[in-house]
Design an enzyme around this catalytic site. Structure first.
Site, PDB file in Angstrom:
ATOM      1  N   ARG A  34       0.821  -1.222   0.000  1.00 28.18           N
ATOM      2  CA  ARG A  34       0.000   0.000   0.000  1.00 28.18           C
ATOM      3  C   ARG A  34       0.850   1.265   0.000  1.00 28.18           C
ATOM      4  NH1 ARG A  34      -4.884  -2.218   3.656  1.00 28.18           N
ATOM      5  NH2 ARG A  34      -6.219  -2.717   1.889  1.00 28.18           N
ATOM      6  N   LYS A 199     -21.149 -16.724   0.638  1.00 26.32           N
ATOM      7  CA  LYS A 199     -22.555 -16.517   1.012  1.00 26.32           C
ATOM      8  C   LYS A 199     -23.317 -15.640   0.024  1.00 26.32           C
ATOM      9  CE  LYS A 199     -24.045 -16.067   5.210  1.00 26.32           C
ATOM     10  NZ  LYS A 199     -24.254 -15.402   6.510  1.00 26.32           N
ATOM     11  N   GLY A 349     -11.578  -8.268  -3.091  1.00 26.92           N
ATOM     12  CA  GLY A 349     -11.587  -9.375  -2.143  1.00 26.92           C
ATOM     13  C   GLY A 349     -10.953 -10.651  -2.647  1.00 26.92           C
ATOM     14  N   GLY A 372     -14.539  -3.383   0.539  1.00 29.25           N
ATOM     15  CA  GLY A 372     -15.847  -2.789   0.826  1.00 29.25           C
ATOM     16  C   GLY A 372     -16.229  -1.711  -0.176  1.00 29.25           C
TER      17      GLY A 372
HETATM   18  P1  AMP Z   1     -16.361 -14.320  -0.679  1.00 29.11           P
HETATM   19  O1  AMP Z   1     -15.634 -13.563   0.384  1.00 29.11           O
HETATM   20  O2  AMP Z   1     -17.826 -14.296  -0.548  1.00 29.11           O
HETATM   21  O3  AMP Z   1     -15.866 -13.962  -2.048  1.00 29.11           O
HETATM   22  O4  AMP Z   1     -16.019 -15.835  -0.434  1.00 29.11           O
HETATM   23  C1  AMP Z   1     -14.756 -16.362  -0.550  1.00 29.11           C
HETATM   24  C2  AMP Z   1     -14.733 -17.693   0.090  1.00 29.11           C
HETATM   25  O5  AMP Z   1     -15.614 -18.560  -0.576  1.00 29.11           O
HETATM   26  C3  AMP Z   1     -13.373 -18.344   0.059  1.00 29.11           C
HETATM   27  O6  AMP Z   1     -12.875 -18.444   1.373  1.00 29.11           O
HETATM   28  C4  AMP Z   1     -13.645 -19.718  -0.536  1.00 29.11           C
HETATM   29  O7  AMP Z   1     -12.980 -20.760   0.137  1.00 29.11           O
HETATM   30  C5  AMP Z   1     -15.137 -19.855  -0.372  1.00 29.11           C
HETATM   31  N1  AMP Z   1     -15.678 -20.824  -1.335  1.00 29.11           N
HETATM   32  C6  AMP Z   1     -15.633 -20.780  -2.665  1.00 29.11           C
HETATM   33  N2  AMP Z   1     -16.200 -21.876  -3.194  1.00 29.11           N
HETATM   34  C7  AMP Z   1     -16.619 -22.644  -2.178  1.00 29.11           C
HETATM   35  C8  AMP Z   1     -17.270 -23.911  -2.080  1.00 29.11           C
HETATM   36  N3  AMP Z   1     -17.630 -24.610  -3.160  1.00 29.11           N
HETATM   37  N4  AMP Z   1     -17.540 -24.369  -0.851  1.00 29.11           N
HETATM   38  C9  AMP Z   1     -17.196 -23.695   0.254  1.00 29.11           C
HETATM   39  N5  AMP Z   1     -16.581 -22.484   0.230  1.00 29.11           N
HETATM   40  C10 AMP Z   1     -16.296 -21.968  -0.977  1.00 29.11           C
END
Ligand code: AMP
Length: 390
Positions: A34, A199, A349, A372
């Site tokens: 950064r 999620k 992210g 964010g």
């Molecule tokens: P996000 O912060 O919502 O982009 O989520 C990222 C996270 O989603 C990472 O830590 C991944 O390990 C998780 N992830 C991606 N695909 C899967 C999956 N099929 N099952 C469980 N976790 C997942």
């Protein structure tokens, strides 16, 4: 967009908001990316013979004990090394007038962590009007180069800018991020969205905003299983976001023609890297199996679909990329985009971390840095840090 080149900063007192929120361990900076990425803006301002006064937050300050751990002094030292020039450091966030008076033009002052002000009634994070006015009174112009805080109205960004009408602009880092994101305001079509990650609930705003604009919506990762569940498929022990099933049903019925979901998966029985996985068609999962990556047929389906795209925005990895063996789907789809030279923006992210792990981050059109801030931009929200300068 008003940028550094639009503002006369020659021989001025320039207030610069940077994002020096670097990781520290025992007072040592463990990753100075950064700071390094701010050098272009800092050097440009230095070359204009300005008095440069830099503000940044570092970590969170909730109680006395947080002060020492979040002292910006190590950043001043690192900046000094990188510039090969003295950086004057103010241990405090107030009483800056005399220090600035004593500076020569061309000098740099780094002000203590702006969040030290949070100890006394959250003055920085709550955008206390007196604090913003005080900091603004110290300079002639304001440059905001802290992309990661654009979605927050703090005293050190919105507070200062609100007293600097016509005398504020963005630095080069923010300019670069916003220029890339603005491609999405009027994208060259076909415009496709790739969604992954964990999620659905975290991405509802994003899906709502992007689904209506997109020509295709490609969904993988953990989040695809809630969509598959909403279609009454057996997803076994795969990640499920129960509360979002109804939302997924709505999206599926509204955008049925646009949505592309996995047709096979790399499945296992436990969430671990140690077990072998099997590739199974998405309709064949049993109760004790979980999908941790997309399978080869899905990679082909996604790559064929995406090969038609002119612009792609991608948020969230398509598998558990932290485990090398479940990174393959994300890697192969990324490679397809890179090989086909498709204008791809990685929207913050974990997908950026996944692309880094595959050594593909620097091969895409743009990888956004601000988690964010990027997410809120993609949700179509007005970001206070942008609004006050526009
Ligand atoms: P996000 O912060 O919502 O982009 O989520 C990222 C996270 O989603 C990472 O830590 C991944 O390990 C998780 N992830 C991606 N695909 C899967 C999956 N099929 N099952 C469980 N976790 C997942």
């Amino acid at each position: 967009m008003k940028t550094l080149k639009d503002l006369n900063i020659e021989n001025k007192k320039v207030l610069l908001r940077c994002d020096f929120n670097v990781p520290l361990k025992d007072g040592e900076i463990t990753d100075d990316t950064r700071i390094v990425s701010s050098l272009k803006t800092i050097k440009y301002i230095m070359d204009k013979n300005a008095k440069l006064i830099i503000f940044s937050h570092l970590g969170r300050v909730k109680e006395e004990a947080d002060l020492e751990a979040n002292n910006l002094l190590p950043v001043a030292k690192r900046l000094e090394e990188l510039l090969g020039k003295e950086v004057i450091f103010s241990e405090t966030t107030r009483g800056l007038e005399e220090k600035i008076d004593n500076m020569n033009y061309g000098d740099i002052l780094l002000v203590q962590n702006t969040r030290y002000e949070d100890l006394d009634g959250k003055k920085e994070s709550g955008n206390d009007p007196e604090l913003g006015a005080y900091w603004a009174s110290l300079g002639d112009v304001f440059v905001n180069d802290a992309f990661g805080t654009l979605h927050r109205a703090h005293a050190s960004n919105v507070g200062i800018a609100s007293h600097m009408e016509g005398k504020s602009c963005f630095g080069f880092l923010v300019e670069e991020e916003l220029t890339a994101l603005q491609v999405l305001d009027n994208p060259e079509r076909p415009f496709m969205v790739v969604l992954g990650g964990a999620k659905v609930a975290d991405k509802i705003g994003l899906i709502d905003n992007l689904a209506k604009k997109a020509d295709k919506i490609i969904i993988g990762g953990g989040m695809s299983y809630t969509f598959l569940k909403a279609m009454d498929k057996n997803i076994g022990k795969s990640l499920l976001d129960e509360e979002s099933i109804d939302f997924c049903k709505e999206v599926l019925s509204k955008y049925n023609d646009k949505i592309v979901l996995p047709i096979d998966a790399a499945v296992t029985n436990e969430y671990t890297e140690d077990e072998e996985y099997r590739v199974k068609d998405i309709d064949d999962l049993t109760d004790d199996e979980m999908g941790l990556d997309i399978g080869p047929k899905t990679v082909e389906l996604f790559n064929n679909t995406l090969s038609e795209a002119k612009t792609v925005i991608w948020n969230g990895p398509l598998g558990v990329y932290e485990f090398e063996k479940y990174r393959k789907g994300t890697e192969e789809v990324l490679l397809g985009l890179v090989d086909n030279n498709i204008k791809t923006i990685l929207g913050g992210g974990d997908v950026v971390a996944a692309a880094s792990a595959c050594n593909l981050k620097d091969k895409v059109y743009h990888a956004c840095t601000g988690g964010g801030a990027t997410l809120e931009y993609l949700e179509g929200k007005v970001l206070p840090g942008i609004d006050c300068i526009k």
